[in-house]
Scaffold this active site. Sequence first.
Site, PDB file in Angstrom:
ATOM      1  N   HIS A  47     -94.081  12.180  15.221  1.00  0.00           N
ATOM      2  CA  HIS A  47     -94.212  12.367  16.666  1.00  0.00           C
ATOM      3  C   HIS A  47     -94.057  11.043  17.410  1.00  0.00           C
ATOM      4  CE1 HIS A  47     -96.327  16.520  16.588  1.00  0.00           C
ATOM      5  NE2 HIS A  47     -95.032  16.615  16.775  1.00  0.00           N
ATOM      6  N   HIS A 131     -99.957  22.781  16.865  1.00  0.00           N
ATOM      7  CA  HIS A 131     -99.492  21.563  16.184  1.00  0.00           C
ATOM      8  C   HIS A 131     -98.686  21.974  14.944  1.00  0.00           C
ATOM      9  CE1 HIS A 131     -99.524  17.776  13.960  1.00  0.00           C
ATOM     10  NE2 HIS A 131     -99.732  17.196  15.141  1.00  0.00           N
ATOM     11  N   GLU A 133     -98.420  20.708  12.056  1.00  0.00           N
ATOM     12  CA  GLU A 133     -99.163  20.670  10.788  1.00  0.00           C
ATOM     13  C   GLU A 133     -99.973  21.956  10.601  1.00  0.00           C
ATOM     14  OE1 GLU A 133    -101.593  17.149   9.943  1.00  0.00           O
ATOM     15  OE2 GLU A 133    -102.860  18.405   8.678  1.00  0.00           O
ATOM     16  N   THR A 172    -105.252  16.981   9.238  1.00  0.00           N
ATOM     17  CA  THR A 172    -105.501  15.612   8.761  1.00  0.00           C
ATOM     18  C   THR A 172    -105.744  14.599   9.881  1.00  0.00           C
ATOM     19  OG1 THR A 172    -103.137  15.193   8.784  1.00  0.00           O
ATOM     20  CG2 THR A 172    -104.090  15.900   6.685  1.00  0.00           C
ATOM     21  N   SER A 275     -97.853   7.112  14.180  1.00  0.00           N
ATOM     22  CA  SER A 275     -96.390   7.272  14.254  1.00  0.00           C
ATOM     23  C   SER A 275     -95.750   6.261  15.209  1.00  0.00           C
ATOM     24  CB  SER A 275     -96.056   8.705  14.676  1.00  0.00           C
ATOM     25  OG  SER A 275     -96.894   9.134  15.710  1.00  0.00           O
TER      26      SER A 275
END
Length: 320
Positions: A47, A131, A133, A172, A275
Site C-alpha cells: 500500500h 482490507h 488481508e 497482522t 510500506s
Amino acid sequence: MVPKPPLKILLCAPRGFCAGVVRAVDAVERALALYGPPVYVRHEIVHNRYVVESLRRKGAVFVRELEDVPGTSAPVIFSAHGVPKAVPEAAAARRLFAIDATCPLVTKVHREAEIHFKRGRHVILVGHAGHPEVAGTMGQLPAGAISLIETLEDVARLAPPDAASLAYVTQTTLSVDDTREIVDVLRARFPVIVGPHKEDICYATTNRQEAVKRVAPMVDALLVVGSPNSSNSQRLREVAERAGCPVTQLVLRDEDIDWTALGDIRTLGLTAGASAPEDLVEEIIDAFARRYEVVVEQVSIATEDMFFPLPRELRGEAAE
Ligand code: SF4
C-alpha cells in the site's frame, strides 16, 4: 536573511519497510529482470502509491482482479497482503504463471485458520472490513466458517454456531492495544476460545507502534510517512495521538504536510509505515530543513534482522 527557527526531529526506529514488503517489491523487480515486462500484479503490491508508480514505470501492470489479466505467459504476482484461495485456483485453471508474494507472516495466519477449521472450530477474525488481508484470510475457508469482528460491540453481538468450539486469528497490522482489549473481551465471553500465544500482529507492526509510543510524548507533533490506505500507517498515527501527541499527520509526500496545523513546533517525531520507503522519509526531512534549522536524532527501541527469501519461482536455479 531571517534565521530559521530550530527544530529537533526524533526519528523513530524501527520505521519503514518490513521484511514482507522488501520481499514483495523485490519479487516484482526480480520477475521484471528475469522475464522482462509486462509483469502483472494483482492489487497494489504494497500500500504505497510511490512504490507502485515506480514499479509501473519499470513495466509492472497492476490489475484489480485476475480476470483483468489477459491470456499470457507473463508472471502474475499476488500482493503481500495475501489472496483468497479461489485466486490461485483460478490462476491454475487458466494456466497462468502465478507467483505468490504473500508475506510469510500472513500465510502463517492463513494456515492457523485452516487448522482451526479442520479441527471443527468456528474461526473469529479480528480485522478491518474491506482490507485486502482480511479478504485473503476470510477466503481461506468456506463461506460461513469464519466471522469478522472489528470492535468490542461486535464481540457482544457475536452468535457463533457452537460457543464451545471457537478459535480466533487476527489481521497482522492492527493496533496492539485495541486488539489486546478485543481479545480479552472475547476470552471473557468465550473462555474456551483457542488462539495464538500472542495476537497475530506481526513483529514490524509491533515494533513501529512501540517506537511511536516512546517518541510521541516527547514531541510537539508527529508525522507518519505512509499511504492513507495503509492499515499499519493509520494505526501509527492513532498510536501517536493516544500517547498524547497534540498534532499528528499521515503524509505520503512532502506536499501533503499541513504546515499551518503544525503551528509553532520545536520538536517533531517522524516515522514511516511498513510500506513507505526511506527515500520518502528523507524527502520529509529535507522539507523541514528548508524551513527550520534541523537536528535529527534517532530513537531506537529494537533492531530488526528479519529476512524472507524470495518466492521459490524467483530464486536461483528455480528461476533459470
Ligand atoms: S507488515 Fe508484517 S505482515 Fe505485513 S508485510 Fe510487513 S512483516 Fe508481513
